[in-house]
Design an enzyme around this catalytic site. Structure first.
Site, mmCIF file in Angstrom:
data_model
loop_
_atom_site.group_PDB
_atom_site.id
_atom_site.type_symbol
_atom_site.label_atom_id
_atom_site.label_comp_id
_atom_site.label_asym_id
_atom_site.label_seq_id
_atom_site.Cartn_x
_atom_site.Cartn_y
_atom_site.Cartn_z
ATOM 1 N N LYS A 116 -35.391 -27.183 48.806
ATOM 2 C CA LYS A 116 -35.398 -28.547 48.262
ATOM 3 C C LYS A 116 -34.131 -28.864 47.467
ATOM 4 O O LYS A 116 -33.742 -30.031 47.379
ATOM 5 C CB LYS A 116 -36.640 -28.781 47.390
ATOM 6 C CG LYS A 116 -37.976 -28.373 48.026
ATOM 7 C CD LYS A 116 -38.264 -29.080 49.333
ATOM 8 C CE LYS A 116 -39.356 -28.372 50.105
ATOM 9 N NZ LYS A 116 -39.585 -28.881 51.452
ATOM 10 N N LYS A 158 -39.516 -28.661 39.441
ATOM 11 C CA LYS A 158 -39.984 -28.392 40.807
ATOM 12 C C LYS A 158 -39.397 -27.093 41.337
ATOM 13 O O LYS A 158 -38.248 -26.757 41.044
ATOM 14 C CB LYS A 158 -39.557 -29.521 41.754
ATOM 15 C CG LYS A 158 -40.198 -30.870 41.497
ATOM 16 C CD LYS A 158 -39.745 -31.879 42.551
ATOM 17 C CE LYS A 158 -40.563 -33.154 42.482
ATOM 18 N NZ LYS A 158 -40.169 -34.116 43.546
ATOM 19 N N HIS A 208 -46.485 -43.019 47.782
ATOM 20 C CA HIS A 208 -45.839 -42.067 48.677
ATOM 21 C C HIS A 208 -45.628 -42.762 50.019
ATOM 22 O O HIS A 208 -46.593 -43.082 50.700
ATOM 23 C CB HIS A 208 -46.737 -40.835 48.830
ATOM 24 C CG HIS A 208 -46.292 -39.877 49.884
ATOM 25 N ND1 HIS A 208 -46.131 -38.543 49.642
ATOM 26 C CD2 HIS A 208 -45.964 -40.056 51.167
ATOM 27 C CE1 HIS A 208 -45.713 -37.953 50.754
ATOM 28 N NE2 HIS A 208 -45.609 -38.849 51.697
ATOM 29 N N GLU A 275 -39.675 -38.054 53.438
ATOM 30 C CA GLU A 275 -40.599 -38.551 52.407
ATOM 31 C C GLU A 275 -39.847 -39.195 51.253
ATOM 32 O O GLU A 275 -38.850 -38.654 50.778
ATOM 33 C CB GLU A 275 -41.401 -37.388 51.793
ATOM 34 C CG GLU A 275 -42.404 -36.751 52.680
ATOM 35 C CD GLU A 275 -43.295 -35.763 51.900
ATOM 36 O OE1 GLU A 275 -44.124 -35.133 52.552
ATOM 37 O OE2 GLU A 275 -43.158 -35.615 50.671
ATOM 38 N N GLU A 288 -38.495 -35.224 50.006
ATOM 39 C CA GLU A 288 -38.345 -34.071 50.889
ATOM 40 C C GLU A 288 -38.406 -34.442 52.366
ATOM 41 O O GLU A 288 -38.764 -35.562 52.711
ATOM 42 C CB GLU A 288 -39.350 -32.956 50.562
ATOM 43 C CG GLU A 288 -40.763 -33.363 50.316
ATOM 44 C CD GLU A 288 -41.613 -32.225 49.714
ATOM 45 O OE1 GLU A 288 -42.355 -31.632 50.480
ATOM 46 O OE2 GLU A 288 -41.529 -31.969 48.492
ATOM 47 N N ARG A 292 -41.540 -31.148 60.994
ATOM 48 C CA ARG A 292 -42.629 -30.873 61.946
ATOM 49 C C ARG A 292 -43.281 -32.198 62.345
ATOM 50 O O ARG A 292 -43.007 -33.234 61.747
ATOM 51 C CB ARG A 292 -43.692 -30.001 61.267
ATOM 52 C CG ARG A 292 -44.304 -30.707 60.061
ATOM 53 C CD ARG A 292 -45.522 -30.004 59.485
ATOM 54 N NE ARG A 292 -46.148 -30.794 58.449
ATOM 55 C CZ ARG A 292 -45.790 -30.855 57.169
ATOM 56 N NH1 ARG A 292 -44.749 -30.155 56.750
ATOM 57 N NH2 ARG A 292 -46.432 -31.629 56.311
ATOM 58 N N VAL A 295 -49.875 -34.435 60.484
ATOM 59 C CA VAL A 295 -51.267 -34.812 60.734
ATOM 60 C C VAL A 295 -51.368 -36.315 61.022
ATOM 61 O O VAL A 295 -52.057 -36.741 61.956
ATOM 62 C CB VAL A 295 -52.155 -34.458 59.512
ATOM 63 C CG1 VAL A 295 -53.573 -34.973 59.705
ATOM 64 C CG2 VAL A 295 -52.159 -32.959 59.254
ATOM 65 N N ARG A 338 -59.035 -39.032 57.311
ATOM 66 C CA ARG A 338 -59.234 -37.613 57.611
ATOM 67 C C ARG A 338 -60.680 -37.244 57.295
ATOM 68 O O ARG A 338 -61.090 -37.242 56.112
ATOM 69 C CB ARG A 338 -58.297 -36.743 56.772
ATOM 70 C CG ARG A 338 -56.836 -37.007 57.067
ATOM 71 C CD ARG A 338 -55.980 -35.930 56.460
ATOM 72 N NE ARG A 338 -54.566 -36.283 56.527
ATOM 73 C CZ ARG A 338 -53.582 -35.444 56.238
ATOM 74 N NH1 ARG A 338 -53.863 -34.209 55.845
ATOM 75 N NH2 ARG A 338 -52.336 -35.830 56.321
HETATM 76 C C1 MV4 Z 1 -42.494 -36.423 42.353
HETATM 77 C C2 MV4 Z 1 -43.408 -37.251 41.676
HETATM 78 C C3 MV4 Z 1 -42.912 -37.988 40.618
HETATM 79 N N1 MV4 Z 1 -41.625 -37.881 40.258
HETATM 80 N N2 MV4 Z 1 -41.218 -36.366 41.981
HETATM 81 C C4 MV4 Z 1 -45.724 -34.140 44.963
HETATM 82 C C5 MV4 Z 1 -45.553 -33.243 46.142
HETATM 83 C C6 MV4 Z 1 -44.131 -33.260 46.498
HETATM 84 N N3 MV4 Z 1 -44.033 -33.662 47.876
HETATM 85 C C7 MV4 Z 1 -43.462 -34.218 45.589
HETATM 86 N N4 MV4 Z 1 -44.476 -34.769 44.740
HETATM 87 C C8 MV4 Z 1 -44.170 -35.630 43.753
HETATM 88 N N5 MV4 Z 1 -42.876 -35.645 43.382
HETATM 89 C C9 MV4 Z 1 -40.810 -37.085 40.927
HETATM 90 N N6 MV4 Z 1 -39.545 -36.982 40.534
HETATM 91 C C10 MV4 Z 1 -44.717 -37.290 42.090
HETATM 92 C C11 MV4 Z 1 -45.109 -36.477 43.118
HETATM 93 C C12 MV4 Z 1 -46.493 -36.556 43.474
HETATM 94 C C13 MV4 Z 1 -46.903 -36.975 44.727
HETATM 95 C C14 MV4 Z 1 -45.985 -37.287 45.720
HETATM 96 C C15 MV4 Z 1 -46.413 -37.684 46.957
HETATM 97 C C16 MV4 Z 1 -47.775 -37.769 47.214
HETATM 98 C C17 MV4 Z 1 -48.678 -37.463 46.265
HETATM 99 C C18 MV4 Z 1 -48.270 -37.060 45.000
HETATM 100 C C19 MV4 Z 1 -49.207 -36.760 44.038
HETATM 101 C C20 MV4 Z 1 -48.800 -36.360 42.815
HETATM 102 C C21 MV4 Z 1 -47.455 -36.248 42.529
#
Ligand code: MV4
Length: 447
Positions: A116, A158, A208, A275, A288, A292, A295, A338
């Site tokens: 990442k 992270k 998201h 994403e 990120e 792949r 789902v 789902r």
């Molecule tokens: C974040 C965020 C808030 N701020 N990054 C969660 C999993 C990973 N893919 C990245 N994620 C997040 N990154 C910053 N700088 C909040 C999340 C996050 C989240 C992201 C996507 C879908 C669901 C989530 C649930 C909680 C937190």
């Protein structure tokens, strides 16, 4: 085009890949563990091979067993589905050394976006905004404090090898930064054998939103619009939809173009997802890349009319993309649910067991992607998804009505499922108004 493909997966995605192969007139080899002798797709395969005992590490993650099956069954390519070995760069290299085409991105691309910290740097080179944060990994408490001072609290620590929410810590002040820094590193070391962490500004209650991309081996890259995956619980998505109910056309195009630039910079080929998180002000930030098929791909298939699995297979075989960006004109609104063997009334505890009654929904605008059948037993060894219900209608409002109708028609007896949760979600005014973020389920449906 390939003559014969091995499907290195199980459940609904193995069936989905099988369907794509049949329509492309490609022979299929299905693999199964001891717990999966009754999988639906095995009945449709040209050849089936047992690859080991029930635990995934001994079967679906067992590279020597899969390669042996591929050699014995004489396949030209392997489709990994999602999960299991789908983002394992080492597996891709082993396939390559055995002259088997891996249906997915290159080992180099998978390794690059799997880190990442490297992916953040990649986004920067592609002129795609990441969340403000550290420039590279954060090695010491002092360095962490320096980054936090520069961007301001709250911050998110992270894991570089993380993703999907593992190894993350929120820090709101200097004290929680120090404890968070050390506990994130320790968790990352245990989970990924890599303690490296980085820091970003913490975006509160984001949506998201992700962009589907498709790229061939000749430098052609297109995007297929977005999916809103905000409705999730503990990083497990429950419902995905397209289009995102709050995205304006300018932001949608900017996000799509950003995803394509990033894919080009990564030498990406195959299907993939970029994403983003969308903040309350409508700003989007790269988080990120998922290297792949995911789902939730059917949501995009429904609104674009593109069969993503077939296209993945075609580009893996070296064919140039058949679609240009201007050919992609999304239409209507799709929502995926789902249906997991989990009890939403008891903290989503797993509910494996025998499906005594199964009446799947059907009718206009309803798609049912499932390996389940009446009498099928959901094994306790793997993920709990038993079906994906996808509705596609002209508008979001009509899609919601179709979904209520379909869930009402559907009967699953013998196991608990997430279906009753969706009936409540579909009645919730915030959901109806498209006002959801990543904390919606915990806020209203925490039990
Ligand atoms: C974040 C965020 C808030 N701020 N990054 C969660 C999993 C990973 N893919 C990245 N994620 C997040 N990154 C910053 N700088 C909040 C999340 C996050 C989240 C992201 C996507 C879908 C669901 C989530 C649930 C909680 C937190």
């Amino acid at each position: 085009m390939f003559r014969r493909i091995l499907i290195a997966n199980r459940g609904e995605i193995a069936l989905r890949v099988m369907r794509a192969c049949k329509e492309l007139d490609i022979e299929t080899v299905a693999v199964y563990s001891d717990a999966d002798r009754d999988q639906l797709h095995l009945r449709l395969a040209d050849e089936t091979v047992c690859i080991g005992p029930a635990p995934s590490v001994d079967s679906y993650l067992n590279i020597p067993a899969l390669i042996a099956a591929a050699e014995i069954a004489d396949v030209e390519a392997v489709h990994p589905g999602y999960g299991f070995l789908s983002e394992n760069a080492h597996f891709v290299e082993v396939c390559q050394s055995c002259d088997i085409t891996f249906i997915g991105p290159s080992a180099e691309t998978i390794a690059l976006v799997g880190d990442k910290v490297a992916a953040r740097d990649l986004a920067k080179r592609a002129n795609v905004a990441g969340v403000p944060g550290s420039d590279g990994p954060v090695e010491t408490e002092a360095e962490a404090a320096e980054v936090a001072r520069a961007i301001g609290y709250p911050v998110l620590i992270k894991a570089a090898a993380g993703g999907g929410g593992r190894g993350m810590r929120v820090a709101t002040d200097d004290e929680s930064l120090v404890t968070g820094f050390h506990s994130a590193r320790a968790e990352a070391e245990t989970a990924f054998k890599n303690p490296t962490v980085y820091i970003e500004k913490y975006v509160e209650r984001p949506r998201h939103v992700e962009i589907q991309i498709l790229a061939d081996k000749h430098g052609n890259v297109v995007h297929l619009g977005e999916r809103d995956c905000s409705l999730q619980r503990r990083h497990q998505k429950l419902l995905e939809e397209s289009p995102c109910p709050v995205l304006d056309e300018a932001t949608r195009n900017a996000m799509g173009e950003a995803a394509v630039r990033l894919a080009r910079e990564a030498n990406y080929h195959s299907a993939g997802t970029v994403e983003f998180i969308l903040d309350q002000e409508g700003n989007f930030y790269f988080i990120e890349v998922n290297a792949r098929i995911q789902v939730e791909h059917p949501v995009t298939e429904e609104v674009t009319g593109v069969d993503l699995i077939q296209e993945m297979i075609r580009v893996a075989a070296g064919e140039p993309l058949r679609i240009r960006q201007e050919d992609i004109q999304p239409s209507g609104h799709a929502i995926e649910f789902r249906i997991n063997a989990e009890d939403p009334d008891h903290n989503f505890r797993p509910s494996p067991g025998r499906i005594e009654t199964l009446i799947p929904p059907a009718g206009p605008g309803v798609r049912w992607d499932s390996h389940a059948y009446q009498g099928y037993s959901v094994p306790p060894h793997y993920d709990s998804m038993v079906a994906k219900l996808i509705v596609h209608r002209a508008t979001r409002q009509e899609a919601i009505l179709a979904a209520r109708r379909a869930l009402h028609e559907m009967t699953i007896e013998g196991i608990a499922t997430t279906a009753p949760l969706f009936e409540k979600v579909l009645q919730h005014s915030d959901f109806i108004n498209g006002e959801i973020d990543t904390s919606f389920v915990e806020r209203y449906f925490a039990k």
